[in-house]
Design a protein around this motif. Structure first.
Motif, mmCIF file in Angstrom:
data_model
loop_
_atom_site.group_PDB
_atom_site.id
_atom_site.type_symbol
_atom_site.label_atom_id
_atom_site.label_comp_id
_atom_site.label_asym_id
_atom_site.label_seq_id
_atom_site.Cartn_x
_atom_site.Cartn_y
_atom_site.Cartn_z
ATOM 1 N N ALA A 31 0.838 -1.209 0.000
ATOM 2 C CA ALA A 31 0.000 0.000 0.000
ATOM 3 C C ALA A 31 0.866 1.249 0.000
ATOM 4 C CB ALA A 31 -0.927 -0.013 1.213
ATOM 5 N N GLU A 32 1.856 1.245 0.912
ATOM 6 C CA GLU A 32 2.702 2.431 1.066
ATOM 7 C C GLU A 32 3.425 2.770 -0.224
ATOM 8 O OE1 GLU A 32 3.086 4.114 4.253
ATOM 9 O OE2 GLU A 32 3.918 5.575 2.850
ATOM 10 N N PHE A 33 3.960 1.726 -0.902
ATOM 11 C CA PHE A 33 4.798 2.020 -2.058
ATOM 12 C C PHE A 33 4.001 2.157 -3.349
ATOM 13 C CE2 PHE A 33 8.685 2.441 -0.027
ATOM 14 C CZ PHE A 33 8.704 1.574 1.051
ATOM 15 N N LEU A 34 2.800 1.620 -3.373
ATOM 16 C CA LEU A 34 1.912 1.944 -4.503
ATOM 17 C C LEU A 34 1.525 3.418 -4.437
ATOM 18 C CD1 LEU A 34 -0.443 -1.178 -4.721
ATOM 19 C CD2 LEU A 34 1.082 -0.346 -6.507
ATOM 20 N N PHE A 35 1.294 3.895 -3.232
ATOM 21 C CA PHE A 35 0.973 5.313 -3.085
ATOM 22 C C PHE A 35 2.171 6.164 -3.492
ATOM 23 C CE2 PHE A 35 -0.787 9.155 -2.015
ATOM 24 C CZ PHE A 35 -0.308 9.747 -0.864
ATOM 25 N N LEU A 36 3.368 5.740 -3.085
ATOM 26 C CA LEU A 36 4.569 6.466 -3.481
ATOM 27 C C LEU A 36 4.706 6.469 -5.001
ATOM 28 C CD1 LEU A 36 7.115 7.950 -2.550
ATOM 29 C CD2 LEU A 36 8.287 5.741 -2.504
ATOM 30 N N ARG A 37 4.411 5.320 -5.598
ATOM 31 C CA ARG A 37 4.469 5.225 -7.068
ATOM 32 C C ARG A 37 3.506 6.233 -7.692
ATOM 33 N NH1 ARG A 37 6.068 1.055 -10.730
ATOM 34 N NH2 ARG A 37 7.769 0.924 -9.241
ATOM 35 N N ALA A 38 2.288 6.304 -7.144
ATOM 36 C CA ALA A 38 1.295 7.238 -7.692
ATOM 37 C C ALA A 38 1.777 8.676 -7.581
ATOM 38 C CB ALA A 38 -0.037 7.078 -6.948
ATOM 39 N N GLN A 39 2.363 8.993 -6.450
ATOM 40 C CA GLN A 39 2.830 10.367 -6.248
ATOM 41 C C GLN A 39 3.983 10.706 -7.168
ATOM 42 O OE1 GLN A 39 3.239 9.601 -1.847
ATOM 43 N NE2 GLN A 39 2.776 11.761 -1.820
ATOM 44 N N ALA A 40 4.807 9.690 -7.461
ATOM 45 C CA ALA A 40 6.037 9.959 -8.205
ATOM 46 C C ALA A 40 5.804 10.093 -9.695
ATOM 47 C CB ALA A 40 7.044 8.848 -7.938
ATOM 48 N N MET A 41 4.710 9.515 -10.194
ATOM 49 C CA MET A 41 4.546 9.451 -11.649
ATOM 50 C C MET A 41 4.212 10.805 -12.233
ATOM 51 S SD MET A 41 3.079 5.835 -12.809
ATOM 52 C CE MET A 41 1.882 5.591 -11.543
ATOM 53 N N PRO A 42 4.627 11.024 -13.490
ATOM 54 C CA PRO A 42 4.392 12.330 -14.104
ATOM 55 C C PRO A 42 2.928 12.509 -14.503
ATOM 56 C CG PRO A 42 5.470 10.864 -15.643
ATOM 57 C CD PRO A 42 5.371 10.132 -14.365
ATOM 58 N N VAL A 43 2.626 13.738 -14.883
ATOM 59 C CA VAL A 43 1.235 14.119 -15.107
ATOM 60 C C VAL A 43 0.604 13.390 -16.291
ATOM 61 C CG1 VAL A 43 1.861 16.109 -16.552
ATOM 62 C CG2 VAL A 43 -0.287 16.124 -15.302
ATOM 63 N N TRP A 44 1.409 12.922 -17.239
ATOM 64 C CA TRP A 44 0.801 12.255 -18.388
ATOM 65 C C TRP A 44 0.455 10.797 -18.107
ATOM 66 C CZ3 TRP A 44 5.752 14.458 -18.727
ATOM 67 C CH2 TRP A 44 6.812 13.559 -18.552
ATOM 68 N N SER A 45 0.709 10.350 -16.885
ATOM 69 C CA SER A 45 0.376 8.964 -16.543
ATOM 70 C C SER A 45 -0.792 8.892 -15.564
ATOM 71 C CB SER A 45 1.583 8.275 -15.889
ATOM 72 O OG SER A 45 2.716 8.387 -16.686
ATOM 73 N N GLU A 46 -1.836 9.683 -15.858
ATOM 74 C CA GLU A 46 -2.931 9.760 -14.876
ATOM 75 C C GLU A 46 -3.584 8.412 -14.654
ATOM 76 O OE1 GLU A 46 -3.371 13.691 -17.157
ATOM 77 O OE2 GLU A 46 -4.612 11.966 -17.603
#
Lengths: 877, 107
Positions: A712-727
């Motif tokens: 959970a923690e690192f999926l959230f980190l992944r979401a935060q880290a991804m650029p804007v074109w990867s909504e």
């Protein structure tokens, strides 16, 4: 039908059968003709034919035929309820042929009963020889037709002791009693009226009337339900129900009864219903007329309701678009502008939602309501009640998007002239309220203003919390609000914590320390409070060491070393690191060496120890001779993770040096993953704070290799880290993280995900993100994300603008970028039919906005009912 | 404060349910509540007890009471709603007006 056939039929209709010269008998053909005519319901023709036959034949048989024809005709007329014609025919035939009296002896009484007189029917009952079926039929008739029991009681066709007359007399007496005054229930027992009596419905009706006058509507309805719907007595049911307030269609006699008996309820109800109907239809002319009639009816029947009625009608008329002046005229004067009125008006504007100005109008009306409510002693000037009204006004303001609030407030300020016109013609006790309160300062257009007043009126924790949250969210007045909160409620922890954290951020450590001590006194077990002491001492020590005032750092270091919590986890290593700097500055080489040894021993990992010392030296801005530090891989990621976690815990500032950045990235993306989930999470948070998204992504790569509890923690980190074109990926990762956090009951993570969604992705399509994901879906996503190890540095071709390589990207985001329009507007364009979308895409930004407004409004700008600020004519009078 | 919480149907007006007057204080409201609960205990009259409990919850919390007062007014409600709960004087007329209805011929 052809003319010839018509003629033939006509002839047939009136034609006599061919005369059989000299025949003195009725021919079978003639009988057949009569049968046919009767079956075709051509009774008049049948009578004519039968009369003709008898005139020719003059026999008993022909006479019988004639009598049959007459009887059939008359009974047919009775069946059609052509009473007058039936009676006329009856009289004629009885005069022509006395034998018809016997044959039709039941018809006359029936006709009589229909016209109110039951005497004839009762006369039939007098015949003891009548068979039971016929008797039952007559009694059924009496039950249906007898509209006046007194007439039955007075009818001397039957003997006085006849049960029907006795019952009728009892019913008549009871009816007289209940309609003249209160009666005891015992007197309505009516033992004379049996269940099977034709007057049994009247028994129920009399009791219903008694219950009506006793104001026992439930009992009245119970008796009304027991009255047979076909009985004569049931004609009173609609009237009684209407008089009890139910809807019913009434006959003229019932209306007259209601006017006399019900105190005006029916009349007033109908007048009000007429106003409702006219307003619903927006028939202005009719509405004004009905309004004046309703006021007149109310004055007549219920003068105490006139004030409330005028208020309701003036507001209802405003909602229907009537002009205030005309309504005032119809009302016969202005409605009373007291608290009830302003409440009604405020609610009307709330519900109207015709435009953005309805919100400030509603808020302004609530402001007026408050003034009058306090004046009329609905509630005191300070207290939870008035605070509730302020908070309600705040809820209203939230209907306006935050970025539009200022514009709406400005428009309202500029155009609103106040309610002074409304107070014209008002009594002094209403007018004087406005004199008491002074100029309108439009506080109700400011959420801050409303919250301040709510807290002043009702200083409870929830109100202050809402105010402080708003202040913090808007980056203004947070300290001021917290100070007011602390002053109003000295035992509450949150304001003290806020002030402490604020002082800490400003590096006002002494003040922060004082506040921390105050917080400890209030709630020493609070986790934020428990962490604060160590954190502040570390910050204070670092400041002294930065300023190279080592001696000044000694008290803080001593206090840190004495703290029990400083002995936990890696914290002693931090203390050792600070001591190294202290002794180095003081020139204590041996002591410094001992401190370094203790640091290494505590961390039990050279790389981690050296990382920590590096961060301490950076935090102290150490300018002396740097010690030798080594950062070996593998292990750098884990080491830095530990240091980040320690930094979060103790307030030690941590920054990844550029020199280590590449090595760190290699390690994170390598085959030997770090195992410390806490450290990695702290490292990831640091990367996000520093907006190093590539690093954050790399941390998520390492994190997703850990045990399932960390997904959970690192999926959230992944979401935060991804650029804007990867909504799409962001949304899915956030959704999966959210679902996993829910299952783990990790409320802190859920809160962080929610806050991130709110703050970062207002335009997010939450549709997919909000749908709970199943375990197989989550597993599939995790497996896919684990394979996506590379940070998506470049946007896909379709996302990029390019005039050289091909046509410009037509996606909503690119168009929004190019045209400077809101992205959601472009997405709306995409959802339009293709031909329309094509046209809209070719428009400029302003034209597009106008066009979309038209489309949303259903056509070219129409003349809105209230497009402008309300002027005096609009305010309900 | 008004005697009646507007918007509440006559049977649901909390003050009417607990039978307290407009300016009843907290103590009085509580005493009325306890009295009513004794009369309608939850095991014997669950529905009535729930009404009484809801009325008490409404009255003793000034914020809930005020919200109910603010939102209980519906400007779009038909005007005939003004007559709800209003008692009209029912006048005795003698039997003639009543019999005129039963004698009236159908149209």
């Amino acid at each position: 039908m052809s003319l010839r056939n018509k003629k033939k039929n006509l002839d047939t209709r009136h034609a006599m059968p061919p005369e059989v010269k000299g025949t003195a008998e009725v021919e079978p053909r003639e009988r057949a003709l009569l049968e046919r005519l009767r079956s075709e319901r051509r009774f008049v023709d049948a009578v004519n034919v039968a009369v003709g036959i008898h005139q020719r034949v003059r026999s008993a048989a022909s006479e019988e035929l004639r009598r049959d024809a007459w009887e059939a005709h008359i009974r047919w007329l009775v069946g059609r309820e052509a009473d007058r014609e039936a009676l006329a025919r009856l009289n004629i035939v009885q005069a022509l042929d006395p034998a018809m009296r016997e044959r039709l002896k039941d018809v006359a009484p029936l006709l009589e009963a229909r016209n109110g007189g039951v005497e004839g029917l009762m006369g039939l009952l007098a015949d003891d020889g009548a068979d039971p079926a016929k008797r039952a039929s007559i009694e059924a008739r009496i039950r249906r037709e007898a509209g006046d029991p007194a007439r039955i009681a007075a009818c001397d066709v039957l003997p006085a002791e006849h049960p029907l007359r006795v019952a009728a007399a009892a019913v008549a007496r009871a009816l007289d009693a209940v309609t003249r005054g209160p009666v005891a229930a015992e007197s309505l027992a009516l033992p004379e009226v049996s269940r099977s009596s034709p007057l049994a419905p009247w028994k129920m009706m009399v009791r219903a009337i008694a219950a009506f006058y006793a104001q026992d509507d439930a009992l009245c309805e119970k008796y009304l339900s027991a009255v047979e719907p076909t009985a004569a007595a049931s004609r009173l049911c609609p009237a009684l129900r209407a008089m009890m307030g139910q809807k019913a269609k009434l006959t003229p006699a019932a209306l007259t009864l209601a006017a006399q008996a019900d105190g005006g309820r029916v009349a007033l109800g109908q007048a009000l219903a007429a106003v409702d109907a006219a307003l619903e239809r927006r028939d202005h002319k009719s509405a004004l007329f009905k309004i004046s009639r309703a006021v007149a009816a109310c004055k007549m029947h219920r003068p105490k309701l006139v004030v409330a009625l005028k208020q309701r009608m003036s507001v209802g008329a405003m909602l229907a678009g009537l002009r205030a002046g005309q309504v005032a005229q119809a009302l016969g004067g202005p409605s009373l502008k007291n608290a009830s009125f302003w409440r009604m008006l405020a609610r009307a504007h709330e519900e109207d939602r015709a435009g953005p100005l309805d919100v400030p109008l509603a808020a302004s009306a609530w402001n007026e309501f408050l003034k009058h409510a306090v004046h009329e002693r609905w509630f005191p000037a300070q207290g939870p009640e008035i605070a509730t009204v302020y908070l309600h006004m705040l809820e209203l303001l939230r209907r306006i998007p935050q970025d539009e609030q200022e514009g709406v407030a400005r428009s309202f300020h500029a155009g609103f002239t106040g309610w002074r016109e409304s107070y014209k013609g008002q009594p002094p006790e209403v007018r004087d309220v406005t004199a008491l309160t002074g100029r309108d300062d439009f506080y109700y257009l400011s959420p801050d203003g409303l919250l301040e007043r709510a807290c002043a009126a009702d200083p409870r924790g929830e109100n202050f919390e809402a105010w402080l949250k708003r202040a913090k969210d808007n980056g203004e007045r947070g300290d001021e609000v917290a100070a007011q909160w602390a002053a109003a409620r000295p035992l509450d922890i949150p304001p003290v914590l806020h002030l402490m954290q604020s002082a800490e951020r400003r590096s006002a450590f002494r003040k922060a320390f004082r506040l921390m001590e105050q917080a400890e006194l209030l709630d020493g077990l609070n986790p934020d409070v428990r962490k604060a002491r160590l954190r502040l001492l570390v910050s204070m020590a670092l400041r002294h060491l930065r300023q190279m005032k080592a001696r000044l750092a000694e008290p803080e270091l001593a206090q840190i070393e004495a703290l029990p919590q400083a002995q936990q986890g890696d914290r002693p290593a931090l203390v050792a690191g600070l001591r190294w700097v202290y002794w180095t500055l003081c020139g204590g080489t041996a002591q410094a060496a001992a401190a370094r040894l203790a640091l290494g021993k505590q961390m039990d990992d050279h790389t981690a120890a050296d990382c920590l010392l590096l961060m301490v030296l950076a935090a102290c801005e150490f300018k002396g001779s740097m010690p030798e530090l080594q950062f070996k891989s593998p292990g750098l990621a884990g080491a830095l993770g530990r240091v980040c976690a320690l930094g979060e815990d103790t307030g030690l500032p941590v920054e990844i040096p550029d020199a280590l950045s590449k090595q760190l990235m290699r390690e994170l993306l390598g085959k030997e993953p770090a195992r410390d989930g806490t450290g990695l999470a702290a490292l990831g948070a640091l990367a996000i704070r520093g907006e190093d998204f590539a690093l954050a992504y790399a941390v998520s790569v390492a994190g997703l290799k850990l045990a399932d509890e960390w997904r959970a923690e690192f999926l959230f980190l992944r979401a935060q880290a991804m650029p804007v074109w990867s909504e799409e990926r962001q949304a899915l990762c956030a959704a999966a993280a959210s679902e996993l956090a829910r299952r783990q009951r990790n409320l802190d993570l859920l809160r962080r995900i929610g806050k991130w969604r709110e703050e970062e992705f207002m335009w997010f399509d939450h549709t997919r993100a909000d749908v709970a994901m199943t375990t197989p879906e989550i597993n599939e996503l995790v497996a896919k994300e684990r394979t996506n190890r590379g940070y998506p540095a470049k946007p896909p071709r379709s996302w990029m603008e390019s005039s050289d390589d091909g046509p410009l990207c037509d996606c909503a985001a690119c168009r929004a970028n190019r045209r400077g329009t809101p992205r959601e507007l472009e997405e709306l364009v995409d959802s339009m039919p293709p031909e329309l979308a094509k046209v809209l895409k070719g428009l400029g930004p302003e034209e597009l906005m106008r066009a979309m407004e038209e489309i949303a409004g259903g056509g070219p700008p129409k003349r809105r009912r209230r497009p402008r600020m309300p002027d005096d004519e609009d305010i309900p009078f | 404060m008004t005697n009646h919480i507007p918007g509440a149907a006559p049977n649901d007006d909390p003050r009417a349910v607990l039978e307290v007057c407009a300016d009843a204080g907290d103590e009085e409201i509580r005493a009325a509540y306890l009295r009513k609960v004794k009369e309608y205990p939850p095991d014997r009259s669950p529905a009535e007890f729930e009404r009484i409990r809801d009325a008490y919850d409404m009255l003793r919390d000034p914020r809930r009471r005020t919200r109910s007062m603010l939102l209980g007014v519906d400007p779009r409600k038909p005007l005939t709603g003004l007559l709800d709960g209003v008692e009209f004087e029912r006048r005795f007329t003698g039997p003639d007006a009543w019999l005129a209805v039963t004698r009236e011929k159908k149209a």
